[in-house]
Design a protein around this motif. Structure first.
Motif, PDB file in Angstrom:
ATOM      1  N   SER A 117      21.165  32.570  16.038  1.00 58.40           N
ATOM      2  CA  SER A 117      22.119  33.344  15.531  1.00 58.40           C
ATOM      3  C   SER A 117      21.940  34.503  14.647  1.00 58.40           C
ATOM      4  CB  SER A 117      23.282  32.483  14.756  1.00 58.40           C
ATOM      5  OG  SER A 117      24.330  33.254  14.114  1.00 58.40           O
ATOM      6  N   ASP A 118      20.930  34.285  13.810  1.00 54.97           N
ATOM      7  CA  ASP A 118      20.475  35.177  12.782  1.00 54.97           C
ATOM      8  C   ASP A 118      19.696  36.201  13.421  1.00 54.97           C
ATOM      9  OD1 ASP A 118      21.504  33.723  10.753  1.00 54.97           O
ATOM     10  OD2 ASP A 118      19.695  32.690  10.225  1.00 54.97           O
ATOM     11  N   GLU A 121      22.041  38.787  15.052  1.00 54.37           N
ATOM     12  CA  GLU A 121      22.900  39.450  13.962  1.00 54.37           C
ATOM     13  C   GLU A 121      22.199  40.634  13.542  1.00 54.37           C
ATOM     14  OE1 GLU A 121      25.203  38.362   9.832  1.00 54.37           O
ATOM     15  OE2 GLU A 121      22.983  37.494  10.016  1.00 54.37           O
TER      16      GLU A 121
END
Length: 404
Positions: A117-118, A121
């Motif tokens: 997820s990071d 992002e």
């Protein structure tokens, strides 16, 4: 010292520092002294990187020295007050080099899902041209990704190395946009090493693209084009039944190669690479954003305009560019295309239209416009080329870009 100069004025500045006359420097790049004088006095636009590279080579400086890169990343709510220096420190942390002398972070590593997820992002921020946010997020993310890759279970190691590779690639892409070419090379090099450990050819192909970008930014155009050929040869066995991500990475590699060939003034290879990219886009069937490539027919059309500009075919770029509808693409692609169109329009003295294209780009992505040499040089050229005071929109834009 040269941040408020056009590319032509920087050529003059470095020529004086080297003690060269206009006759001598012009002879070194196969031009006339009259041409060089006009370029230094902004009566001819130095808008082709092939020409800028030749001048940089003759002056024994980098392309970045002549186009004014890197530029300062302004502090913002997104970036905070630790930007490129923090990312430089993260890349130069000796603990990143080998697990023999420690790990780069303390505490528990994040889960693969959290890391995934990071990483996404940061890549989304890159495509939104939010470089301050990405620069702020990348230092701790690099430490986390490396910790996960070193401590995860054997069954997760390949995915962890793939995420580490994409983190390094994200760093390379952001740093390249900010003109930090040496740091971008360091990140791309480490990313390619991690990609190989992942065993994932899609990720390996993606990192090949980053290395090619780094070669482009340092003026090694022929080497970049050759890397694309070599990388394509590595990826070709997987084209029998490719996934959409595989096709996207493969096609985008040829788009990068087309830019390299155009900057090397190799028309035949430019067209060959564009045809290969078009073929991959046709197989993909529509615009998509697999692996953050923004690949598809529209991106191929964008690169036809960009390569025409690099080859000096400004009339073709000015005719084709405004016809390309980029509204479905990520901000970074839309803005870069606007700048290419503005360059072509300005070359044909269609300054009002060129200004409108730059202002539209700035509204979409002020950070990208602020850091791109093309927008800065265009605006400075308009300021220098105006008798008396420039128009208020040009003067205001020059102030926002910090070029006056």
């Amino acid at each position: 010292m040269t941040q408020h100069l056009t590319t032509g004025e920087r050529v003059a500045w470095y020529r004086h520092r080297r003690g060269l006359s206009q006759d001598v420097l012009a002879g070194l790049v196969g031009r006339t002294a009259d041409w060089l004088g006009k370029a230094e006095n902004n009566r001819i636009e130095l808008d082709r990187l092939s020409v800028i590279r030749a001048l940089a080579h003759a002056l024994d400086v980098s392309i970045g020295d002549l186009i004014g890169e890197p530029t300062l990343l302004e502090w913002s709510k997104d970036s905070g007050q630790r930007t490129v220096p923090a990312l430089r420190e993260a890349l130069m942390d000796y603990r990143l080099l080998t697990p023999l002398i420690g790990t780069p972070a303390d505490g528990e590593p994040p889960t693969l899902a959290a890391l995934r997820s990071d990483v996404g992002e940061v890549w989304d921020a890159y495509q939104d041209s939010r470089y301050g946010f990405a620069a702020r997020q990348l230092p701790p993310l690099l430490a986390d990704a490396l910790l996960v890759a070193r401590t995860c279970a054997d069954g997760e190691r390949e995915e962890a190395n793939g995420l580490l590779a994409m983190t390094y690639q994200g760093a390379a892409m952001v740093l390249g946009k900010l003109g930090e070419n040496e740091l971008a090379w360091m990140a791309a090099d480490r990313g390619l090493a991690a990609a190989q450990l992942s065993g994932n050819n899609v990720i390996i192909g993606s990192l090949f693209r980053s290395v090619t970008h780094c070669l482009l930014s340092t003026g090694r155009f022929e080497t970049a084009a050759q890397l694309v050929r070599d990388a394509a040869g590595f990826l070709e066995p997987g084209l029998g039944e490719p996934t959409p991500a595989y096709l996207s990475v493969y096609g985008t590699l040829f788009l990068t190669g087309a830019m390299a060939a155009a900057r090397a003034e190799d028309r035949a290879t430019t067209q060959e690479f564009l045809r290969e990219a078009e073929s991959a886009a046709s197989r993909l069937g529509a615009d998509a954003n697999h692996m953050w490539t923004a690949f598809g027919p529209t991106n191929v059309a964008i690169h036809r305009v960009a390569t025409a500009g690099e080859l000096g075919d400004m009339q073709i770029a000015a005719e084709l560019g405004p016809e390309v509808d980029t509204r479905g693409l990520p901000v970074e692609r839309r803005v870069r295309h606007n700048l290419e169109v503005a360059r072509a329009l300005s070359a044909w003295n269609r300054t009002d239209e060129a200004l409108a294209a730059v202002l539209e780009a700035e509204q979409l992505a002020p950070e990208q416009v602020r850091h791109h040499y093309m927008s800065r040089d265009l605006v400075l050229g308009w300021v220098r080329g105006t008798r008396g005071r420039p128009s208020q929109p040009v003067a205001d834009l020059a102030e926002r870009l910090r070029v006056v």
